[in-house]
Write a protein that holds these residues in place. Structure first.
Motif, PDB file in Angstrom:
ATOM      1  N   ALA A 114      76.716  46.198  89.502  1.00  0.00           N
ATOM      2  CA  ALA A 114      75.794  45.062  89.396  1.00  0.00           C
ATOM      3  C   ALA A 114      74.354  45.519  89.199  1.00  0.00           C
ATOM      4  N   GLY A 169      83.772  44.285  86.745  1.00  0.00           N
ATOM      5  CA  GLY A 169      82.721  43.843  87.650  1.00  0.00           C
ATOM      6  C   GLY A 169      81.382  43.721  86.952  1.00  0.00           C
ATOM      7  N   SER A 170      81.048  44.721  86.154  1.00  0.00           N
ATOM      8  CA  SER A 170      79.792  44.700  85.400  1.00  0.00           C
ATOM      9  C   SER A 170      79.762  43.541  84.416  1.00  0.00           C
ATOM     10  N   SER A 172      81.420  40.692  84.647  1.00  0.00           N
ATOM     11  CA  SER A 172      81.289  39.423  85.376  1.00  0.00           C
ATOM     12  C   SER A 172      79.837  39.188  85.781  1.00  0.00           C
ATOM     13  N   TYR A 173      79.151  40.236  86.183  1.00  0.00           N
ATOM     14  CA  TYR A 173      77.753  40.088  86.586  1.00  0.00           C
ATOM     15  C   TYR A 173      76.888  39.661  85.403  1.00  0.00           C
ATOM     16  N   CYS A 191      80.556  40.269  91.553  1.00  0.00           N
ATOM     17  CA  CYS A 191      80.826  41.564  90.925  1.00  0.00           C
ATOM     18  C   CYS A 191      81.590  42.481  91.877  1.00  0.00           C
ATOM     19  N   THR A 195      85.460  43.711  91.346  1.00  0.00           N
ATOM     20  CA  THR A 195      85.747  45.150  91.302  1.00  0.00           C
ATOM     21  C   THR A 195      86.776  45.537  92.361  1.00  0.00           C
TER      22      THR A 195
END
Length: 223
Positions: A114, A169-170, A172-173, A191, A195
């Protein structure tokens, strides 16, 4: 691309304790690898710093904008070094590291994913670049650690989701922040959850990243 003078003020405000938690967790994984390979204290400290701060350094060197985290945050480097020294001398502090360290590690990966993406977003880079910077920040330290140890980085090997979890995760952020659906802090929480969730699912059901496959042979078997 235009870089505004107030860009650094817009970066996501992560609680200090959470920021330092990520540094400590990643540093612990580095020093434990050093112990496994019978390195001395200097080697353990070096690997801890690489794991804890190497991803952010790789990101900052690539972006070449704003400050360099390892130099700008006065507590990060001393805390990483202190963590390495303490765990190296008193390894019993980390009870059952085979269970604890993977958990701490994946949490730190989510946080780094993130923050890495956020810095690129603040300075106006394209979404794909922001996702890549989140990925670099999350797994860069582990990649450098493995490279220093002379082994193929774990993120390049067929294994349960790790690199894929960091990318998810990245992504989604970046999507949540750019769309304005959530605040930066809320997006950071998502995030980390994404993850960790993907990592847990891959371990729970033994899902591994794909490897070399001869598609022609696969289609022939189907016939």
């Amino acid at each position: 691309m235009t870089i505004t003078s107030h860009a650094s003020d817009a970066m996501v405000a992560i609680p200090f304790w959470l920021e330092m938690f990520a540094v400590v967790a990643a540093s612990i994984s580095g020093v434990l690898v050093a112990r496994e390979h019978k390195l001395d204290l200097v080697g353990a400290v070096a690997l801890a710093v690489v794991c804890g701060l190497g991803g952010g350094l790789l990101r900052d060197m690539t972006l070449q904008v704003g400050n360099v985290y390892i130099l700008n945050q006065p507590m990060a480097l001393p805390l990483s070094i202190a963590t390495a020294a303490i765990i190296y001398i008193f390894p019993a502090i980390v009870d059952k590291p085979e269970k604890l360290i993977p958990l701490l590690d994946i949490i730190s990966v989510g946080i780094y994913a993130a923050t890495g993406a956020d810095k690129a977003l603040v300075y106006g880079f394209a979404p794909a670049v922001c996702i890549m910077m989140g990925f670099f920040t999350a797994v860069g330290g582990g990649m450098l650690r493995d490279g220093f140890m002379g082994v193929v980085p774990g993120i390049f090997q067929r294994t349960n989701f790790y690199a894929i979890a960091a990318i998810a995760g990245s992504t989604s952020y970046v999507c949540l922040v750019m769309s304005g659906i959530m605040s930066n802090v809320a997006a950071l929480i998502v995030c980390v959850v994404v993850t960790m969730g993907l990592r847990w699912l891959s371990l729970r059901f033994d899902i591994k990243s794909p490897t070399e496959e001869d598609i022609a042979r696969f289609l022939h078997r189907k016939k």
